[in-house]
Write a protein that holds these residues in place. Structure first.
Motif, PDB file in Angstrom:
ATOM      1  N   ASN A   1      16.302  -4.185  -7.567  1.00 29.15           N
ATOM      2  CA  ASN A   1      15.719  -3.085  -6.908  1.00 29.15           C
ATOM      3  C   ASN A   1      16.022  -1.936  -7.260  1.00 29.15           C
ATOM      4  OD1 ASN A   1      14.382  -4.843  -4.675  1.00 29.15           O
ATOM      5  ND2 ASN A   1      16.353  -5.982  -5.318  1.00 29.15           N
ATOM      6  N   TYR A   2      14.996  -0.996  -7.384  1.00 24.25           N
ATOM      7  CA  TYR A   2      15.438   0.671  -7.650  1.00 24.25           C
ATOM      8  C   TYR A   2      14.680   1.380  -6.681  1.00 24.25           C
ATOM      9  CZ  TYR A   2      16.484  -1.560 -12.128  1.00 24.25           C
ATOM     10  OH  TYR A   2      16.855  -2.314 -13.200  1.00 24.25           O
ATOM     11  N   TYR A   3      15.534   2.211  -5.836  1.00 22.82           N
ATOM     12  CA  TYR A   3      14.907   2.932  -4.818  1.00 22.82           C
ATOM     13  C   TYR A   3      14.887   4.254  -5.084  1.00 22.82           C
ATOM     14  CZ  TYR A   3      14.114   4.736   0.038  1.00 22.82           C
ATOM     15  OH  TYR A   3      13.671   5.207   1.137  1.00 22.82           O
ATOM     16  N   TYR A   4      13.625   4.840  -4.631  1.00 23.25           N
ATOM     17  CA  TYR A   4      13.281   6.195  -4.929  1.00 23.25           C
ATOM     18  C   TYR A   4      13.272   7.047  -3.764  1.00 23.25           C
ATOM     19  CZ  TYR A   4      12.039   4.510  -9.534  1.00 23.25           C
ATOM     20  OH  TYR A   4      12.187   3.569 -10.516  1.00 23.25           O
ATOM     21  N   GLU A   5      14.272   7.557  -3.313  1.00 23.00           N
ATOM     22  CA  GLU A   5      14.345   8.217  -1.924  1.00 23.00           C
ATOM     23  C   GLU A   5      13.333   9.073  -1.567  1.00 23.00           C
ATOM     24  OE1 GLU A   5      15.267   9.273   1.656  1.00 23.00           O
ATOM     25  OE2 GLU A   5      16.620   7.663   0.711  1.00 23.00           O
ATOM     26  N   GLU A   6      12.820  10.015  -2.344  1.00 21.89           N
ATOM     27  CA  GLU A   6      11.972  11.035  -2.053  1.00 21.89           C
ATOM     28  C   GLU A   6      10.468  10.433  -1.477  1.00 21.89           C
ATOM     29  OE1 GLU A   6       9.527  14.947  -4.082  1.00 21.89           O
ATOM     30  OE2 GLU A   6      11.404  13.932  -5.283  1.00 21.89           O
ATOM     31  N   GLU A   7      10.126   9.162  -2.450  1.00 21.14           N
ATOM     32  CA  GLU A   7       8.904   8.818  -2.028  1.00 21.14           C
ATOM     33  C   GLU A   7       8.894   7.584  -1.072  1.00 21.14           C
ATOM     34  OE1 GLU A   7       6.378   8.804  -5.828  1.00 21.14           O
ATOM     35  OE2 GLU A   7       8.353   8.450  -6.516  1.00 21.14           O
ATOM     36  N   HIS A   8      10.197   7.075  -0.835  1.00 17.51           N
ATOM     37  CA  HIS A   8      10.495   5.968  -0.074  1.00 17.51           C
ATOM     38  C   HIS A   8       9.905   4.592  -0.807  1.00 17.51           C
ATOM     39  CE1 HIS A   8      10.850   8.582   3.940  1.00 17.51           C
ATOM     40  NE2 HIS A   8      12.136   8.632   2.895  1.00 17.51           N
TER      41      HIS A   8
ATOM     42  N   VAL B   1       0.778  -1.201   0.059  1.00 16.43           N
ATOM     43  CA  VAL B   1      -0.103  -0.065  -0.216  1.00 16.43           C
ATOM     44  C   VAL B   1       0.767   1.107   0.040  1.00 16.43           C
ATOM     45  CG1 VAL B   1      -1.920   1.108   1.235  1.00 16.43           C
ATOM     46  CG2 VAL B   1      -1.517  -1.416   1.391  1.00 16.43           C
ATOM     47  N   THR B   2       0.963   1.993  -1.245  1.00 21.89           N
ATOM     48  CA  THR B   2       1.968   2.934  -1.485  1.00 21.89           C
ATOM     49  C   THR B   2       1.676   4.397  -1.008  1.00 21.89           C
ATOM     50  OG1 THR B   2       1.462   3.045  -3.890  1.00 21.89           O
ATOM     51  CG2 THR B   2       3.411   1.336  -2.901  1.00 21.89           C
ATOM     52  N   GLU B   3       0.285   4.527  -1.125  1.00 22.47           N
ATOM     53  CA  GLU B   3      -0.376   5.812  -0.857  1.00 22.47           C
ATOM     54  C   GLU B   3      -0.530   5.895   0.581  1.00 22.47           C
ATOM     55  OE1 GLU B   3      -0.107   8.329  -3.051  1.00 22.47           O
ATOM     56  OE2 GLU B   3       0.524   6.971  -4.398  1.00 22.47           O
TER      57      GLU B   3
ATOM     58  N   PHE C   1       5.986  -4.865   8.796  1.00 20.82           N
ATOM     59  CA  PHE C   1       6.314  -3.877   7.666  1.00 20.82           C
ATOM     60  C   PHE C   1       7.484  -3.689   7.674  1.00 20.82           C
ATOM     61  CE2 PHE C   1       6.023  -1.073  11.342  1.00 20.82           C
ATOM     62  CZ  PHE C   1       7.108  -0.078  10.979  1.00 20.82           C
ATOM     63  N   ASN C   2       8.007  -3.379   6.483  1.00 19.47           N
ATOM     64  CA  ASN C   2       9.569  -3.331   6.008  1.00 19.47           C
ATOM     65  C   ASN C   2       9.735  -1.754   6.122  1.00 19.47           C
ATOM     66  OD1 ASN C   2      10.190  -5.930   5.544  1.00 19.47           O
ATOM     67  ND2 ASN C   2       9.947  -5.765   3.247  1.00 19.47           N
ATOM     68  N   THR C   3      10.960  -1.569   6.839  1.00 19.27           N
ATOM     69  CA  THR C   3      11.348  -0.215   7.124  1.00 19.27           C
ATOM     70  C   THR C   3      11.936   0.758   6.069  1.00 19.27           C
ATOM     71  OG1 THR C   3      13.439  -0.721   7.975  1.00 19.27           O
ATOM     72  CG2 THR C   3      11.660  -0.620   9.706  1.00 19.27           C
TER      73      THR C   3
ATOM     74  N   TYR D   1       8.270   2.307   5.574  1.00 20.36           N
ATOM     75  CA  TYR D   1       7.310   3.377   6.434  1.00 20.36           C
ATOM     76  C   TYR D   1       8.351   3.400   7.543  1.00 20.36           C
ATOM     77  CZ  TYR D   1       3.337   2.985   3.723  1.00 20.36           C
ATOM     78  OH  TYR D   1       2.265   3.269   2.654  1.00 20.36           O
ATOM     79  N   GLU D   2       8.461   4.234   8.358  1.00 24.31           N
ATOM     80  CA  GLU D   2       8.857   4.459   9.633  1.00 24.31           C
ATOM     81  C   GLU D   2       7.709   4.283  10.877  1.00 24.31           C
ATOM     82  OE1 GLU D   2      12.287   5.060   9.925  1.00 24.31           O
ATOM     83  OE2 GLU D   2      12.687   6.539   8.426  1.00 24.31           O
TER      84      GLU D   2
END
Length: 258
Positions: free
Chosen positions: A177-184, A122-124, A149-151, A213-214
């Protein structure tokens, strides 16, 4: 307007080989941990929902331990495999093909569990709050919600920008894997090679998106949804979560019903 990233057609081709590649997941140990937590919070039997149940591994485990299980998942292919396990075990499990952001039950349940980072799909933010609101709505008064949940740390420092590959005789995969920092957001590009007739391999490609998520965010979203945060652990231990926790296990309770 920001484009919503969703795992379209996720777990379609992968569904058929999911259990083979996930055989390193300690379902039994995680299941025993879930049982301990359920009993600690007074849920030793009754109706339990497995949200994002996948191929039904945890659903089956809890059914075998005396719970009346409902499994909800968005992937028809995963549920087809779960239904096959149900036929084999004879456990009376109700499987529903539903989006967890809009799931509907016929009544309330004593507990909701959600493991294997289903929450991260759930990304939003508003969607996750809605999932939590629905959980609160479908829990019995004082019912318990157990999930992992993964952090952000895991996606940024452990998975992000890495390629994971595994080769087996009957199937292989390459997982970029590609990580987008701004949106986590972590994007998984999954290429599967599944052995078919005459020794030929068919290639399948899927894209998955998960958001890190934190714990502070999760607490705020639970509260916003009307749930009461109880406690959190470094996943499947009794240690407090730390800055380098990759997966966190959370316990929350229903509030508002009498």
């Amino acid at each position: 307007m920001k484009k919503e990233r969703r795992s379209v057609d996720a777990y379609t081709s992968f569904a058929k080989v999911y259990d083979r590649f996930m055989d390193n997941v300690p379902y039994k140990e995680w299941g025993e941990y879930l049982l301990e937590q359920l009993k600690k919070y007074g849920v030793s039997d009754g109706l339990v929902l497995d949200l994002g149940c996948g191929t039904g591994n945890m659903t089956e485990f809890l059914a075998q331990n005396g719970y009346d299980m409902i499994g909800v998942d968005y992937s028809e292919e995963m549920l087809e495999i779960a239904s096959g396990k149900k036929e084999e075990s004879g456990n009376d499990i109700l499987y529903l093909c539903q989006d967890m952001r809009e799931f509907e039950l016929y009544g309330t349940v004593r507990a909701v569990v959600s493991v294997c980072d289903s929450i991260n799909y759930v990304t939003e933010t508003e969607d996750l709050k809605e999932v939590f609101r629905l959980v609160n709505n479908y829990l019995d008064p004082g019912g318990v919600f157990l999930f992992d949940f993964n952090t952000v740390y895991k996606y940024r420092e452990v998975l992000g920008e890495r390629t994971i590959a595994e080769s087996r005789e009957e199937c292989s995969f390459i997982w970029d894997n590609y990580y987008y920092e701004e949106e986590h957001i972590n994007e998984y590009e999954l290429n599967l090679f599944v052995k078919e007739t005459e020794g030929l391999y068919r290639k399948y490609t899927e894209e998955h998106y998960q958001r890190g998520y934190e714990l502070a965010q999760i607490k705020a979203y639970l509260e916003d949804a009307g749930l009461i945060f109880e406690e959190a652990f470094d996943a499947y231990t009794y240690d407090a979560p730390g800055q380098e926790s990759e997966r966190i296990f959370v316990i929350a309770r229903e509030s508002g019903k009498h």
